[in-house]
Design an enzyme around this catalytic site. Structure first.
Site, PDB file in Angstrom:
ATOM      1  N   LEU A  59      -7.662 -69.716 -88.791  1.00  0.00           N
ATOM      2  CA  LEU A  59      -7.069 -68.387 -88.773  1.00  0.00           C
ATOM      3  C   LEU A  59      -6.924 -67.877 -87.347  1.00  0.00           C
ATOM      4  CD1 LEU A  59      -9.161 -67.075 -91.786  1.00  0.00           C
ATOM      5  CD2 LEU A  59      -6.832 -67.947 -91.803  1.00  0.00           C
ATOM      6  N   ARG A  60      -7.467 -68.608 -86.414  1.00  0.00           N
ATOM      7  CA  ARG A  60      -7.327 -68.342 -84.972  1.00  0.00           C
ATOM      8  C   ARG A  60      -8.022 -67.074 -84.491  1.00  0.00           C
ATOM      9  NH1 ARG A  60      -6.797 -73.135 -82.943  1.00  0.00           N
ATOM     10  NH2 ARG A  60      -4.679 -73.995 -82.902  1.00  0.00           N
ATOM     11  N   ASP A 301      -5.275 -78.456 -93.401  1.00  0.00           N
ATOM     12  CA  ASP A 301      -5.730 -78.509 -92.004  1.00  0.00           C
ATOM     13  C   ASP A 301      -4.856 -77.614 -91.132  1.00  0.00           C
ATOM     14  OD1 ASP A 301      -6.680 -81.071 -89.582  1.00  0.00           O
ATOM     15  OD2 ASP A 301      -7.709 -79.278 -90.283  1.00  0.00           O
TER      16      ASP A 301
END
Lengths: 419, 316, 167
Positions: A59-60, A301
């Site tokens: 999700l950064r 991924d």
């Protein structure tokens, strides 16, 4: 909200059910039939399946907000029918402190989209030197511990980490890759890398590391999930390990199921992935292994990378591909190619990952959480930068036309996405 | 699969990125055109006006004096203006991105970019982003390709041996890290050389190298037997003493070209080397200075070949 | 339409040129038709200096439009140009651009004393101020056609008309 989903083809892999019928939702759970719903959804022509569970989606946040944010990626998740996802700990800072985990969970919960299950870092700062406070992290909400794509060279440390995790019953998720054999490699060591002049990572970098991990599992009886298999050898080893009764499981990423090193073409950096895309033989073995169950499940991924990270020569480009929104169509494509019944195909992204995550979701049964994905299996989706809701437009499937479009996504009984 | 980015919609050469994937006709066209340019370099006024008013930018991200100089001479003999840019690559200073550098030069009206980069595939990235009238010539990318070197090697072989279809060619040394070897192998197989051999220890031969169409030899004596052409590759110092090779002495003993080993090849065999040579490592001085060596002519031909490449792409 | 006989014109030109051959005279033929013609004339005139052959590929004015397409032949001028009275030989004179390119190339080799143009046929249609000092015949060429010199297996020369190749 009391929901009546009418006349859909209800597929529940956990029970094997595949028949046209109705589903009722009340108080956030699947309910018995009732009258006077608040909303009726006409699901004629749609498949009604448990919401998809993606074992790996980055999700950064925290730290990489220029690549993507929770908002954009959660939108992407539900647009793809994903109602629960596990996120790896390689954020910045890494998820090695309860405070960070807590903040992430709160942020995700506030958005009321998919459920987020954070994976805690196995070692402090993912440096591979000291164990994290697994019990504390577990209490903060981590469901398992992982080392993401960071190499863990110290086998003595790995052994101790598995022993510690086993003490508390925490699963450990690991990518099997020998750091020395993979050093500096960016592609599968074989004919294509030789032709393109790219440094290669041999297949035995995976199988050697996997052998070591399996030995440590034999000793510690830690529950280990092997992430992102890429070689035919590893599929074989996992099959035998399960026959032996070891507490292990594994997954494969959507890219490695459909692509191989030939797809690098003229140095397409969208194919720069970890692990690398390997040979056709490896790809086919992964696809068969997933069908037979030697490989337990499929994940996206999901790794959004900004344009600057990909507009670089192949070896310098940042690895990873965006994939939350492609999980369904690529799973259906694989299932169709292997002529599997829809229930088996969908099991790989619902009941099987639910089992590995250890959550009650992934099934449609009275009392189960109402996480559902309603999709049109025949509707075509053209993959373009505009059609993707994720901030990451980096996918090798750009330009492809794929079948399988999500129409509604329900999480905890609420409709969180409608096409 | 993507279209070959080197060829335009009419199948004409617009960029030279790699010998691999080029039709035989294009290779022959380049060699024939180079032949005419050899004539130009031999006369009083060594220039032709073909690229007058055009700008050739030498974009060297990897330092090189030799190759850059030959490209500069070649461009000037075509009457082009040449601008040299040596962009030092430092892992510590991020600086301007590769594409930003190219975009800035584009804004200065470039016609040809001659690019050398240490990362395989970099010229492809550039070729995808230049304007339609701009052309990219690969002067060496990582381990992948060095097409102008491959072409001048082919030219040299054709000059001395006339035909490719009866030749046995041996390429000796560090094939693993050699873009020169890869380019030459593609060129030889496209032009129909029936036997191309690679000779070296297992540590210096890449995985699946046979798939390129070569026969592998670890024994140099066996590999050199009856060869018409021997190409010695440069062994870089960084390779020595690491996990790939123990020492220069041991390498020379087994894979260095001496007069004795040369006598196993055909009596009229030619010896080539892309340069610069490491005397006493790949090649004995007596061989390097001997009658079989055509190393200096290779340099002359290199200018004509580069003139041919630039004049062909710039016209398409 | 009846084209003049190339062999006849060739003999005619040789006759004209005999009068002006001097110690400094040398001949250069332009590939391909001009080269064949020059080979014939050079032998007939028994010129002491060896024959030069020239390809103007690198001096054409249409490079930017058409690129470098046909395989260039190698220009070989086996004598010193400086101070020579050059006979520049081509098969057909048309726009004059080929001759302009040839002259530019010649001056990159040295400084001749004079250049005279010798052509087998002049079809008119000049676009530059160029003319032939020695011309076999004037030939009318219908539009859409080109005039070319051909050589058969027995080395006999003949003029022929062909449709213009698409640009």
């Amino acid at each position: 909200m009391r929901l009546h989903i009418k006349s859909g083809r209800v597929v529940d892999p956990a029970s094997g059910r595949d028949a046209v019928g109705d589903v009722y939702v009340a108080d956030g759970k699947i309910a018995e039939e009732f009258s006077r719903p608040d909303r009726v959804i006409d699901a004629k022509g749609l498949v009604v399946a448990p919401g998809f569970i993606d074992l790996s989606a980055r999700l950064r946040e925290p730290g990489y907000e220029y690549k993507a944010t929770l908002e954009s990626e959660m939108e992407a998740a539900v647009a793809g029918g994903v109602t629960a996802l596990a996120c790896p700990p390689d954020t910045d800072p890494p998820l090695d402190e309860p405070g960070l985990v807590d903040m992430l969970r709160r942020r995700a919960k506030a958005l009321s989209r998919a459920r987020v299950y954070p994976l805690g870092a196995l070692t402090v700062k993912l440096r591979g030197e000291a164990l994290t406070e697994m019990a504390e992290l577990g209490e903060a909400g981590c469901v398992a511990f992982s080392h993401a794509n960071v190499p863990l060279r110290d086998t003595q440390l790995l052994w101790r980490a598995l022993q510690y995790a086993a003490t508390f019953g925490y699963p450990v998720w690991l990518r099997a890759e020998d750091a020395w054999l993979a050093k500096d490699g960016v592609a599968h060591d074989g004919e294509v890398a030789t032709r393109l002049g790219l440094a290669g990572i041999p297949s035995f970098a995976e199988t050697i590391a996997l052998g070591a991990i399996l030995e440590l599992v034999r000793d510690t009886r830690a529950r280990v999930h092997i992430c992102r298999l890429s070689t035919i050898g590893a599929v074989e080893m996992m099959r035998r390990a399960k026959q032996e009764g070891l507490p292990v499981s594994c997954d494969v990423a959507i890219h490695h199921l459909h692509l191989c090193d030939m797809d690098l073409g003229y140095f397409d950096s969208h194919c720069r992935l970890e692990p690398p895309l390997r040979s056709q033989r490896d790809r086919d073995a992964l696809a068969r292994g997933l069908a037979e169950g030697a490989v337990d499940c499929l994940c996206s991924d999901h790794t959004p990378v900004d344009e600057d990270g990909k507009h670089l020569p192949f070896a310098e480009a940042e690895p990873g591909a965006t994939g939350l929104e492609l999980l369904l169509p690529l799973t259906l494509k694989w299932g169709a190619a292997h002529k599997l019944p829809l229930a088996v195909t969908l099991a790989r992204i619902t009941s099987d990952p639910a089992r590995i995550l250890g959550v009650a979701a992934g099934r449609i049964g009275t009392g189960a959480p109402a996480d559902l994905a309603l999709f049109d299996p025949g509707a075509a989706v053209r993959v373009t930068a505009e059609s993707l809701k994720s901030q990451g437009k980096n996918t090798p499937f750009l330009g492809y036309e794929l079948a399988g479009r999500v129409r509604y996504t329900v999480v905890a009984g609420n409709v969180v996405y409608e096409a | 699969m993507q279209r070959n980015p080197q060829l335009n919609a009419n199948g004409e050469l617009q960029h030279l990125l790699s010998i691999e994937g080029l039709p035989r006709e294009v290779l022959v066209q380049i060699l024939d055109t180079a032949e005419s340019f050899v004539g130009v370099t031999e006369r009083e006024v060594k220039k032709v006006p073909l690229l007058r008013g055009k700008s050739v930018f030498n974009l060297f991200f990897e330092p090189s004096t030799r190759t850059r100089t030959t490209f500069e001479i070649a461009a000037k003999r075509l009457s082009a203006d040449v601008i040299n840019l040596n962009i030092a690559l430092s892992s510590h200073t991020k600086g301007e991105s590769l594409l930003d550098t190219v975009a800035n030069l584009s804004a200065m009206q470039a016609d040809i970019f001659v690019v050398r980069h240490n990362s395989s595939g970099a010229p492809y990235l550039i070729a995808r982003h230049v304007k339609p009238h701009e052309h990219v010539v690969n002067a060496g990318d990582g381990r992948h390709a060095h097409p102008t070197q491959g072409l001048l090697d082919l030219y040299t072989i054709r000059h001395y041996k006339k035909e490719f279809t009866r030749l046995t060619v041996a390429i000796v040394g560090d094939v693993m890290h050699s873009r020169v070897a890869r380019s030459l192998i593609h060129g030889l197989t496209t032009l129909g050389a029936p036997e191309v051999r690679v000779i070296g220890p297992q540590t210096l031969l890449p995985s699946g190298v046979e798939a390129l169409g070569v026969r592998v030899f670890h024994d140099m004596r066996a590999g050199l037997k009856d060869c018409d052409v021997i190409v010695m590759l440069r062994l870089q110092n960084e390779r020595m003493g690491g996990a790939l090779l123990p020492s220069a002495q041991e390498f020379f003993k087994h894979y260095g070209l001496t007069g004795a080993k040369l006598s196993l090849a055909k009596p009229d065999a030619i010896v080539m080397h892309p340069g610069p040579m490491n005397r006493g490592v790949e090649i004995d001085s007596t061989v390097a200075d001997g009658p079989h060596a055509v190393i200096l002519p290779q340099v002359t031909f290199g200018i004509a070949v580069r003139m041919a490449v630039m004049s062909i792409v710039a016209g398409n | 339409m009846k084209l003049p006989e190339a062999e006849q014109l060739c003999a005619q030109l040789a006759g004209e040129l005999k009068a002006r051959v001097g110690p400094q005279t040398a001949m250069i033929g332009l590939y391909t038709g001009g080269a064949w013609l020059a080979e014939r004339l050079h032998a007939m005139l028994r010129l002491p200096a060896p024959l030069g052959l020239m390809d103007i590929a690198f001096y054409r004015d249409d490079y930017h439009a058409r690129g470098l397409h046909h395989d260039p032949k190698r220009t070989k001028i086996p004598f010193d140009i400086n101070g020579r009275d050059l006979l520049l030989v081509d098969d057909v004179l048309y726009t004059g651009r080929t001759v302009r390119a040839a002259m530019n190339e010649l001056f990159d080799y040295g400084r001749p004393a004079s250049i005279s143009l010798v052509v087998l046929a002049d079809r008119g249609g000049r676009q530059l101020p160029i003319c032939a000092q020695h011309c076999g015949a004037r030939v009318e060429v219908p539009s859409g056609m080109r005039l070319r010199l051909k050589r058969d297996a027995g080395d006999r020369l003949a003029l022929a008309l062909e449709p213009e190749r698409a640009a």
